[in-house]
Design a protein around this motif. Sequence first.
Motif, PDB file in Angstrom:
ATOM      1  N   CYS A   1       0.833  -1.198   0.000  1.00  0.00           N
ATOM      2  CA  CYS A   1       0.000   0.000   0.000  1.00  0.00           C
ATOM      3  C   CYS A   1       0.873   1.255   0.000  1.00  0.00           C
ATOM      4  CB  CYS A   1      -0.916  -0.017   1.219  1.00  0.00           C
ATOM      5  SG  CYS A   1      -2.153   1.289   1.195  1.00  0.00           S
TER       6      CYS A   1
ATOM      7  N   SER B   1       2.349   1.934  -3.356  1.00  0.00           N
ATOM      8  CA  SER B   1       1.352   2.535  -4.243  1.00  0.00           C
ATOM      9  C   SER B   1       1.160   4.017  -3.926  1.00  0.00           C
ATOM     10  CB  SER B   1       0.013   1.807  -4.127  1.00  0.00           C
ATOM     11  OG  SER B   1       0.118   0.525  -4.689  1.00  0.00           O
ATOM     12  N   ALA B   2       1.097   4.364  -2.653  1.00  0.00           N
ATOM     13  CA  ALA B   2       0.961   5.769  -2.250  1.00  0.00           C
ATOM     14  C   ALA B   2       2.164   6.578  -2.718  1.00  0.00           C
ATOM     15  CB  ALA B   2       0.794   5.873  -0.733  1.00  0.00           C
TER      16      ALA B   2
ATOM     17  N   ALA C   1       3.785  10.429   1.021  1.00  0.00           N
ATOM     18  CA  ALA C   1       3.144   9.110   0.887  1.00  0.00           C
ATOM     19  C   ALA C   1       2.566   8.666   2.229  1.00  0.00           C
ATOM     20  CB  ALA C   1       4.143   8.087   0.363  1.00  0.00           C
TER      21      ALA C   1
ATOM     22  N   VAL D   1      -0.814   9.996   2.554  1.00  0.00           N
ATOM     23  CA  VAL D   1      -1.774   9.477   1.575  1.00  0.00           C
ATOM     24  C   VAL D   1      -2.150   8.020   1.845  1.00  0.00           C
ATOM     25  CG1 VAL D   1      -2.025   8.890  -0.888  1.00  0.00           C
ATOM     26  CG2 VAL D   1      -1.017  11.090  -0.221  1.00  0.00           C
ATOM     27  N   CYS D   2      -1.207   7.223   2.290  1.00  0.00           N
ATOM     28  CA  CYS D   2      -1.395   5.778   2.444  1.00  0.00           C
ATOM     29  C   CYS D   2      -2.499   5.448   3.460  1.00  0.00           C
ATOM     30  CB  CYS D   2      -0.075   5.137   2.883  1.00  0.00           C
ATOM     31  SG  CYS D   2      -0.205   3.364   3.191  1.00  0.00           S
TER      32      CYS D   2
END
Length: 137
Positions: A56, A59-60, A116, A119-120
């Motif tokens: 995850c 991805s962030a 990140a 955001v994650c």
Amino acid sequence: MDALYTAVATATHGREGRAVSSDGTLDLQLAPPVELGGNGEGTNPEQLFAAGYAACFASALGVVGRRAKVDVSEAAVTGEVGIGKQGEGFALAVTLRVELPDSVDAETGRELVDQAHQVCPYSNATRGNIPVELIVE
């Protein structure tokens, strides 16, 4: 929050059982690690959490990298999830080791990793609940 997707998995017999997703793509034997008195012949919740958080977070990082027009597609995130006694129960601690491409300078890399972390979804879920250390390598 309106969920865009909901994962469903069922675990039976706790740490010495099985975890299966509703679609059957995840089907794992669970076993406590040797360090916690188990035989280590299966995965454990901490490994699953480490893998999920690392994926995850990667991805962030990709999301914030694209926004900043910085290519972090070759980044790697390693999650470490520790479990230990806390009072009468147990607690977790996380370290995320982020290896960035050589083309990303240290200052930019640190900024992207910090962004990140905002955001994650895993970071948002754990913030204020367990310690999370971010290491940029």
